[in-house]
Write an enzyme that holds these catalytic residues in place. Structure first.
Site, PDB file in Angstrom:
ATOM      1  N   ASP A 188      33.353  33.742  41.196  1.00 43.29           N
ATOM      2  CA  ASP A 188      33.080  33.549  42.890  1.00 43.29           C
ATOM      3  C   ASP A 188      31.818  32.921  43.072  1.00 43.29           C
ATOM      4  O   ASP A 188      30.998  33.956  43.340  1.00 43.29           O
ATOM      5  CB  ASP A 188      33.735  34.448  43.636  1.00 43.29           C
ATOM      6  CG  ASP A 188      33.708  34.020  45.123  1.00 43.29           C
ATOM      7  OD1 ASP A 188      33.282  32.917  45.501  1.00 43.29           O
ATOM      8  OD2 ASP A 188      34.323  34.754  46.105  1.00 43.29           O
ATOM      9  N   HIS A 193      27.281  34.490  49.289  1.00 43.45           N
ATOM     10  CA  HIS A 193      26.762  35.527  48.720  1.00 43.45           C
ATOM     11  C   HIS A 193      25.727  35.766  47.834  1.00 43.45           C
ATOM     12  O   HIS A 193      25.116  36.690  47.231  1.00 43.45           O
ATOM     13  CB  HIS A 193      27.787  36.101  47.773  1.00 43.45           C
ATOM     14  CG  HIS A 193      29.402  35.925  48.189  1.00 43.45           C
ATOM     15  ND1 HIS A 193      29.529  36.901  49.500  1.00 43.45           N
ATOM     16  CD2 HIS A 193      30.410  35.322  48.196  1.00 43.45           C
ATOM     17  CE1 HIS A 193      30.883  36.596  49.928  1.00 43.45           C
ATOM     18  NE2 HIS A 193      31.227  35.651  49.014  1.00 43.45           N
TER      19      HIS A 193
END
Length: 282
Positions: A188, A193
């Site tokens: 991911d 993030h």
């Protein structure tokens, strides 16, 4: 054709994944395993000798990654957050295999114009050589910029109700300040993030931890709490993500066990970050 119809007809490519001990260990490290390194239970998830896959690793296998951006389904990927996740294991995960899956969108719960929509995708992960199903993974994304898609207005299923008693145990589970940097290597690569500017544009003060990294930390807490009972392991796990977790936060995880059902909730301080959790044991 409405946007709802277009999304329900969206076709994912088939995903084939080869993985081995290296990927199994990398996933475990991304959810905090190996701390402390002299704990035999922790070591067996990060060392090739006697290596065992964590049950929650199912969520990154044959994973489409940040498909909201890379596959261009017509959703505003800058305003998408992870709402909930569920997996069901059909057999224990091997530490190495060649897998195949074809995800599909199975439901959309539209909250209306300006209120966003919940988009539910599912994939059945199978051993490519035998066709045997290993796991079914269901992911719900809250698409904050995509309400009013033109489809039916259907209420989502009600979440699991936690027991009306004090938790049986509470486990503090720290996350590393580098958790997101490690976890993203399991598939991911959403810049939310890791990229401070992207995170600020999405309304967060800094990059947030992947929901599934939090999920893996909680799964470790459940498994570790059960380690005195070698006859059981996690078969299913389902929960909602209710607030962001930042790398370095300490998760306070409350657990309620009723026979082969474990209910759970996680907080950071007084902020509930994971709620309505339900795990079943096999």
């Amino acid at each position: 054709m409405s946007r709802y119809d277009e999304l329900m007809a969206f076709r994912f490519p088939e995903i084939v994944q080869d993985y081995g001990a290296r990927e199994t260990i990398l996933y475990a490290l991304g959810v905090g395993a190996g701390d402390p390194p002299d704990d035999p239970w922790e070591l067996r998830h990060v060392y090739e000798d006697g290596l065992m896959a964590l049950p929650t690793m199912a969520v990154v296998l044959a994973y489409p990654g940040n498909w909201y951006r890379t596959l261009s389904p017509g959703l505003d990927d800058t305003l998408i957050v992870h709402a909930s996740e569920r997996f069901e294991l059909h057999r224990p995960l091997p530490v190495a295999a060649t897998l195949v899956a074809t995800p599909r969108i199975v439901a959309i719960y539209d909250k209306g114009v300006g209120r966003g929509a919940l988009v539910v995708s599912e994939r059945v992960i199978a051993d490519r050589s035998t066709g045997e199903a290993l796991a079914t993974v269901t992911q719900t994304a809250f698409c904050r910029g995509d309400g009013g898609l033109g489809g039916p207005v259907i209420a989502p299923p009600k979440p699991h109700h936690l027991p009306d008693r004090n938790p049986d145990t509470t486990v503090d589970m720290p996350t590393s300040s580098r958790s997101a940097l490690i976890y993203r290597l399991s598939g991911d690569d959403n810049p939310l993030h890791v990229d401070p500017e992207f995170a600020r544009a999405a309304g967060f003060p800094k990059p947030i931890l992947h929901g599934l990294a939090t999920y893996g930390h909680v799964g470790r807490a459940i498994s570790k709490a059960l380690r005195g009972d070698s006859s059981v392991s996690i078969k299913t796990m389902d929960c909602r993500f209710t607030a962001p977790v930042f790398p370095g936060d300490v998760l306070s995880i409350s657990l309620w066990r009723d026979d082969n059902v474990v209910s759970f909730r996680a907080k950071v301080g007084e902020r509930v970050v994971v709620d309505n959790g339900l795990a079943t044991l096999a």
